[in-house]
Scaffold this active site. Structure first.
Site, PDB file in Angstrom:
ATOM      1  N   SER A   1      33.385  59.991  53.063  1.00 17.29           N
ATOM      2  CA  SER A   1      34.140  58.819  53.729  1.00 17.29           C
ATOM      3  C   SER A   1      34.209  57.113  52.935  1.00 17.29           C
ATOM      4  O   SER A   1      34.989  56.691  52.674  1.00 17.29           O
ATOM      5  CB  SER A   1      34.202  57.975  55.448  1.00 17.29           C
ATOM      6  OG  SER A   1      34.542  59.709  55.804  1.00 17.29           O
TER       7      SER A   1
ATOM      8  N   GLU B   1     -16.039  35.944   9.067  1.00 19.36           N
ATOM      9  CA  GLU B   1     -14.910  36.275   7.548  1.00 19.36           C
ATOM     10  C   GLU B   1     -14.688  35.927   7.247  1.00 19.36           C
ATOM     11  O   GLU B   1     -14.868  36.135   5.851  1.00 19.36           O
ATOM     12  CB  GLU B   1     -13.050  36.782   8.772  1.00 19.36           C
ATOM     13  CG  GLU B   1     -13.148  37.175  10.049  1.00 19.36           C
ATOM     14  CD  GLU B   1     -13.534  38.271   9.639  1.00 19.36           C
ATOM     15  OE1 GLU B   1     -13.701  39.024   8.303  1.00 19.36           O
ATOM     16  OE2 GLU B   1     -14.201  40.221  10.268  1.00 19.36           O
TER      17      GLU B   1
END
EC number: 2.4.99.28
Length: 827
Positions: free
Chosen positions: A398, A96
């Site tokens: 319940s 690069e």
């Protein structure tokens, strides 16, 4: 003549030259001005921004251990420069930016050469163009500037690169570059790329693996090894890898031997890629992580007024550290317990195991939720969170009674734990209030009516009709107010439904997270503590963004909370509906719940340490076969047992303002002598009361009457004296229309009308009289009567027992002489 012509030509040349020089000068000045303007509009260089990378937020458990990561489309794992192998550093520099260590941000030589090459290619109409960006320029482009393609951006990129080189070392620039570069797939940075391609950390990469990764940035999609083109023609990425290796050799980073060996490895197919996997959007602990993230989002919006887009960006890219309240060890154990519960009568449908189950466990003292399990077995990503989602609410059955019925009645002082009720069908005058058609007439489950019971026993046995009568007594509005205080979602339908509030048949429903918070009130002096899923959120700089307070509110008085807590030992007793919830010697309190048609099974409860709720059911709300609310109690106990390993025995302390008094368990009033003589045994017991609510009236249900002990009818003048016996009965002034279990103890209504004794009885009486005549006639006839076994000697014994009971200051709360039905599967 010739000289004049030469002179004219010379003058013209000078003029033309001056004109061109002037043009070039003006153009140069103009170009310089344009460049200066471009530079002037460049964003300021923020070095911290360059060194800061978009990272997803991380979640940690309550011990600070890694737990989860916010899912994004791209994955980045920042790696320290020292952990990157030298071969990878050299590979990037070689391919690069080979003069990286020589230039100051811009490679003039390369830049000029590339311009000439690109101009030539343009003239030749070639589409092949070359880039001249240095690693520094690429870093600026990736972190500071946009991806716009323009001369202006290029000029600003070059300028900022020169500035950056003055601020950072080459190692810092290269390290930042390797963490920021896109490397194909969903990998940002070299560590994520190493995991993606080779399933290893970057520090473990070989030379050819380093060369491959360094070659990818030029064209990530082209060199992506999992693409169909690369699979058909691997030479696409292999040739690029060889180019990188050659550049490394050319720049002196590897030897000829290294190069030759690397080529040989490539030809031998030693560049082996990990098996590709589709990006997963499933979190490791998503039952807990997703609700925690939602709570963080809500608090960011409240505290900082962020909009949804800002919050999303912060979570996905901001690198936040979210410290949750989850205990990873207990979360895993809870999940395993639910997955492995063999007693759930399991089957599979479309790959999902049923029945499903969910659970939440929290420390109700500080609100920290320790476990959220939203389902059992393998689940797809972002499946139903049956434990914590408000999109998955189910009727509580319940298990709602302690919240909207019993604690509400005690706290509002409209009833006490001792208040007496008759367990019998709902009278029409009550039923008509809650129905536009036929009177509302709920049934018990199972279809049994006990007769006279008190509030404590009604909760223990989960008697439906008593719950309805009690809500009618305290009023729907009172019940609604307490439901909302406890955090139960109540909609418009529920506000007019006594079934919703007394029996838990909620229109929408609730979930284990809601119920765990609600039940914590009973052990926390009546204080509701809001669930907390995280303790702290820190940004990438270490700044604390969020640190939630513990939010509390008063729901019950400490006295009402404690009395309800004490009453909740009934349902987990052997006579209750959920004794399976007990474990070890820990103090356990709780309540089962079953919605209509056995579609939802619950157990909600608490210990002095934690509150928890468990739900069992099917996703399609169908009946759950072969499983009961007692099964939910068992699962609750199995889960909570793990939470209490090595925890010492502890009790919830009784407030000093809670008082006690002896009362009659049938009438709920102060006892009389008859209370001690109930035919089933004494009905006197010691009960807790809020100060000022001890009953002042005396028991009026027990009555004493003389009967013919042979026929069981009320004695009359026709009854022989030796058949008359005084007994204690229960009084009921009307017929309930159904058989009640205490019916055999009721005061008889038939009167003895006399008649002959059975022959055997006549003979026995005659023999007795003959024997008495042969005995000492001076003896008292009454003494002879005492020897007759048909006389009322048991009454004398009862009187003696009564005297003993009068001296007993605290009779046992549970009368072992009572006949109890086995209601383990009853609600």
């Amino acid at each position: 003549m010739g000289k004049k012509k030469k002179k004219r030509k010379s003058s013209a040349f000078k003029i033309i030259l001056n004109v061109f020089l002037s043009i070039f000068l003006v153009a140069g000045v103009a170009f310089g001005g344009i460049v200066f303007a471009m530079i002037k509009t460049a964003p300021p260089l923020n070095v911290q921004q360059v060194l800061t990378f978009d990272e997803p937020s991380i979640l940690y458990d309550d011990k600070g251990q890694y737990m989860d990561k916010v899912i994004t489309n791209e994955q980045r794992i920042v790696v320290d420069y020292k952990n990157v192998p030298q071969n990878l550093k050299n590979a990037f520099v070689s391919i690069e930016d080979e003069r990286f260590y020589k230039h100051h941000g811009v490679d003039i030589k390369r830049f000029t050469g590339v311009i000439l090459i690109n101009v030539t290619n343009k003239i030749k109409r070639s589409s092949k163009l070359q880039g001249a960006s240095t690693l520094t320029q690429q870093l600026i482009k990736n972190t500071v500037l946009s991806s716009e393609v323009s001369i202006k951006r290029k000029v600003q990129e070059m300028y900022l690169s020169i500035q950056l080189e003055k601020e950072l070392s080459k190692d810092e620039i290269l390290g930042a570059y390797m963490n920021s570069i896109f490397l194909g797939g969903n990998a940002l940075g070299v560590e994520a790329a190493s995991k993606q391609y080779f399933n290893k950390s970057v520090k473990d990469l070989s030379l050819i693996e380093c060369a491959f990764i360094a070659g990818v940035p030029q064209s990530p999609s082209v060199y992506y090894p999992y693409s169909s083109a690369s699979k058909k023609n691997p030479s696409i990425y292999l040739n690029r890898t060889k180019t990188v290796l050659y550049k490394m050799l050319d720049n002196g980073y590897i030897t000829q031997n290294d190069y030759n060996k690397a080529l040989k490895d490539l030809d031998s197919k030693k560049l082996a890629f990990a098996k590709p996997s589709a990006p997963s959007n499933k979190l490791a602990y998503e039952w807990f992580s997703i609700p925690a993230i939602e709570q963080v989002k809500k608090d960011l919006k409240t505290q900082y007024k962020y909009d949804d887009k800002q919050i999303h960006n912060l979570l996905v890219n901001g690198g936040l550290k979210i410290y949750t309240t989850m205990n990873k060890n207990l979360q895993d154990k809870t999940q395993n317990t639910i997955n492995d519960a063999y007693y759930l009568n399991s089957y599979k449908s479309n790959g999902i195991i049923y029945p499903q189950a969910s659970a939440v466990i929290m420390d109700y003292h500080n609100g920290e939720v320790k476990t959220i399990v939203g389902g059992r077995g393998d689940q797809p990503a972002r499946s139903y969170n049956r434990a914590a989602s408000y999109n998955y609410l189910r009727p509580a059955g319940s298990s709602i009674k302690p919240l909207t019925v019993y604690s509400a009645a005690i706290d509002s002082k409209k009833a006490t734990a001792a208040t007496g009720f008759e367990d019998s069908p709902i009278p029409n005058n009550i039923g008509r209030k809650y129905s536009s058609g036929a009177p509302y007439n709920p049934r018990n489950t199972p279809d049994i009516y006990y007769g006279y019971v008190n509030v404590r026993e009604a909760l223990m046995r989960s008697i439906n009709v008593v719950a309805v009568k009690l809500v009618d007594k305290i009023g729907l509005n009172t019940s609604i107010q307490y439901a909302e205080k406890f955090g139960i979602p109540i909609d418009q339908h529920d506000r007019s439904s006594i079934a919703s509030l007394s029996l838990g048949e909620l229109h929408k429903g609730t979930n284990p997270l809601i119920m765990a918070q609600a039940y914590g009130v009973f052990g926390n002096n009546g204080t509701y503590t809001e669930a907390k899923l995280y303790t702290k959120v820190v940004d990438r700089t270490g700044k604390v963004l969020l640190e939630p307070k513990t939010n509390t509110k008063k729901v019950l008085s400490p006295e009402a909370a404690f009395i309800t807590y004490d009453m909740l030992q009934g349902p987990v007793s052997e006579s209750g509906t959920g004794p399976q919830a007990n474990f070890g010697n820990m103090e356990v309190r709780g309540k089962t719940g079953t919605s209509s048609d056995m579609k939802n099974l619950w157990f909600c409860g608490l210990t002095p340490y934690y509150s928890a709720a468990v739900w069992i059911g099917n996703d399609n709300s169908s009946t759950v076969d072969g499983v009961y609310s007692s099964t939910a109690a068992r699962l609750w106990g199995d889960i909570m047992k793990e939470f209490h390993v090595n925890l010492p025995y502890k009790q919830v302390q009784k407030p000093a303002s809670v008082v006690t008094a002896n009362v009659d368990r049938i009438s709920g009033k102060l006892p009389t002598q008859l209370s001690y003589r109930d035919p089933r045994g004494s009905t006197v017991y010691n009960e807790f009361f809020i100060n000022g609510t001890i009953p002042t009236e005396y028991d009026d249900i027990h009555v004493e009457a003389q009967i013919n002990k042979l026929t069981g009818k009320l004695a009359s003048k026709f009854t022989p004296s030796f058949l008359v016996e005084s007994r204690v009965f229960l009084r009921r002034d009307y017929s309930p229309g159904v058989e009640l279990l205490d019916q055999q103890w009721l005061l008889p209504y038939s009167i003895d009308e006399g008649g002959s004794l059975p022959p055997t009885e006549e003979k026995n009486n005659s023999n007795t009289r003959d024997k008495n005549k042969d005995k000492n006639k001076d003896k008292d006839k009454n003494k002879n009567k005492d020897k007759n076994p048909s006389q009322d000697k048991p009454n004398n014994n009862n009187n003696n027992n009564n005297n003993d009971n009068n001296n007993n200051t605290k009779p046992p709360e549970n009368d072992s002489n009572q006949n109890h039905e086995d209601n383990k599967n009853k609600q």
